[in-house]
Every structure is written in structure tokens, then in C-alpha cells.
Design an enzyme around this catalytic site. Structure first.
Site, PDB file in Angstrom:
ATOM      1  N   CYS A   1      -2.185  -0.649   7.533  1.00 53.68           N
ATOM      2  CA  CYS A   1      -1.357   0.556   7.472  1.00 53.68           C
ATOM      3  C   CYS A   1      -1.367   1.298   8.803  1.00 53.68           C
ATOM      4  O   CYS A   1      -0.337   1.826   9.226  1.00 53.68           O
ATOM      5  CB  CYS A   1      -1.828   1.447   6.322  1.00 53.68           C
ATOM      6  SG  CYS A   1      -1.542   0.667   4.706  1.00 53.68           S
TER       7      CYS A   1
ATOM      8  N   HIS B   1       0.853  -1.189   0.000  1.00 49.03           N
ATOM      9  CA  HIS B   1       0.000   0.000   0.000  1.00 49.03           C
ATOM     10  C   HIS B   1       0.893   1.244   0.000  1.00 49.03           C
ATOM     11  O   HIS B   1       2.055   1.181   0.400  1.00 49.03           O
ATOM     12  CB  HIS B   1      -0.897   0.028   1.236  1.00 49.03           C
ATOM     13  CG  HIS B   1      -1.985  -0.987   1.205  1.00 49.03           C
ATOM     14  ND1 HIS B   1      -3.046  -0.930   2.077  1.00 49.03           N
ATOM     15  CD2 HIS B   1      -2.203  -2.080   0.422  1.00 49.03           C
ATOM     16  CE1 HIS B   1      -3.859  -1.943   1.831  1.00 49.03           C
ATOM     17  NE2 HIS B   1      -3.363  -2.655   0.837  1.00 49.03           N
TER      18      HIS B   1
ATOM     19  N   CYS C   1      -6.010   1.843   6.139  1.00 50.85           N
ATOM     20  CA  CYS C   1      -6.654   0.600   6.563  1.00 50.85           C
ATOM     21  C   CYS C   1      -6.005   0.133   7.872  1.00 50.85           C
ATOM     22  O   CYS C   1      -5.040   0.734   8.350  1.00 50.85           O
ATOM     23  CB  CYS C   1      -6.510  -0.460   5.473  1.00 50.85           C
ATOM     24  SG  CYS C   1      -4.803  -1.071   5.266  1.00 50.85           S
TER      25      CYS C   1
ATOM     26  N   GLU D   1       1.034   3.800   1.903  1.00 49.00           N
ATOM     27  CA  GLU D   1       1.577   4.140   3.219  1.00 49.00           C
ATOM     28  C   GLU D   1       2.775   3.265   3.566  1.00 49.00           C
ATOM     29  O   GLU D   1       3.799   3.746   4.054  1.00 49.00           O
ATOM     30  CB  GLU D   1       0.514   3.944   4.314  1.00 49.00           C
ATOM     31  CG  GLU D   1      -0.723   4.768   4.130  1.00 49.00           C
ATOM     32  CD  GLU D   1      -1.845   4.016   3.402  1.00 49.00           C
ATOM     33  OE1 GLU D   1      -1.590   3.419   2.335  1.00 49.00           O
ATOM     34  OE2 GLU D   1      -2.975   4.054   3.897  1.00 49.00           O
TER      35      GLU D   1
END
Length: 160
Positions: A88, A55, A85, A57
Site C-alpha cells: 500500500c 486492501h 503495508c 488503501e
């Protein structure tokens, strides 16, 4: 004049989200800042890397930790085009990131207030300051446009 406001950093994150979209990834961008300077950046890449953890992040956190040669990132701010999420959020907590700024809320999986607020959970030993809604309309639009385009392509493929 350098980049130094939440809006400026979020605009940079939006350019990274566009980069993800060009790769066919969900358009999410992240910018990690320390002392008002760009430390690291990331964009969604799970499809490209066959890595469900890639992701935006996580990519920014990994790059920032490598640059500082430290798994902790205190006194940093992470700008993300969408609410993080739970995966993360966990990484943000473990990295000890001081502040998270995000654009669009994520009502299905948001872990910074929409579904759950892991970043400020009372039982954790690290609390992250959260600012939401920065350029929220623009951040939401890039996602909505991406998924509308994806649905249109799928609909066209079904018709053929």
C-alpha cells in the site's frame, strides 16, 4: 458542520473498517480526501474478491483515481485505520498522495515508520507527509476485538 478534522475523517474510516469486519475481513478502512471533500473510500476486501491486493488503501486509491480520471492523486490525504503495508505504501507513492494519516501502528508489517518508512524514504522521488496515532486506541481496538473473536471461534471449532 461538515467533516473536516483528522479525527472526523478517521471516524469515517472506522465505520468502513466495521463494514469489512461484517464481511469477515480484517477490519481496515480508508478514506481519500481532496479539498476537504470525500473523494473515495475503501475497506479490506481480499477474501471477498479473492484478491490479495484488495486492501482498504488500494480500494480507495483505485476509486479515487477512477473518479478523477487520473492515476496521480496529488493534493490528497489518505486516512487509514492502520499503518499501511509495503504494498500500500508503494501505491501511495506512485499515486503521489500528499499526506497519510493512520490510526494504529502495525509493528509486524508497517511501512510508514514501524518496520520501515517507505513513505519518506530518501531515495524515492516522492515524499508523503505522515501523521500517526489519530484515534489510535479506537483503531487498535477494532482490530484486537476482531482477532480475539476469530481466535475464540477457532478454539470452539477445535473443541468440537
Amino acid at each position: 458542520m461538515g467533516i473536516n478534522t483528522d479525527q472526523d475523517w478517521m471516524r469515517h474510516a472506522l465505520t468502513l473498517a466495521a463494514k469489512a469486519a461484517e464481511l469477515g475481513e480484517v477490519p481496515v478502512g480508508a478514506v481519500l480526501v481532496k479539498d476537504e471533500q470525500l473523494l473515495a473510500e475503501g475497506w479490506n476486501q481480499p477474501i471477498v474478491h479473492n484478491d490479495p491486493t484488495a486492501h482498504a488503501e488500494i480500494m480507495a486509491i483505485r476509486a479515487g483515481a477512477k473518479k478523477l480520471a487520473n492515476y496521480r492523486l496529488p493534493d490528497t490525504t489518505l486516512y487509514i485505520t492502520i499503518e499501511p503495508c509495503s504494498m500500500c505504501a508503494g501505491a501511495i507513492i506512485h499515486a503521489r498522495i500528499a499526506r497519510v494519516v493512520f490510526g494504529a501502528s502495525e509493528p509486524r508489517a508497517g511501512a510508514a515508520g514501524s518496520v520501515i518508512n517507505l513513505l519518506q524514504h530518501e531515495q524515492f522521488n516522492h515524499f508523503t507527509e505522515v501523521t500517526s496515532g489519530v484515534l489510535g486506541d479506537e483503531c487498535g481496538k477494532i482490530l484486537k476485538d476482531f482477532f480475539a473473536m476469530r481466535r475464540a471461534v477457532q478454539k470452539k471449532a477445535r473443541r468440537q
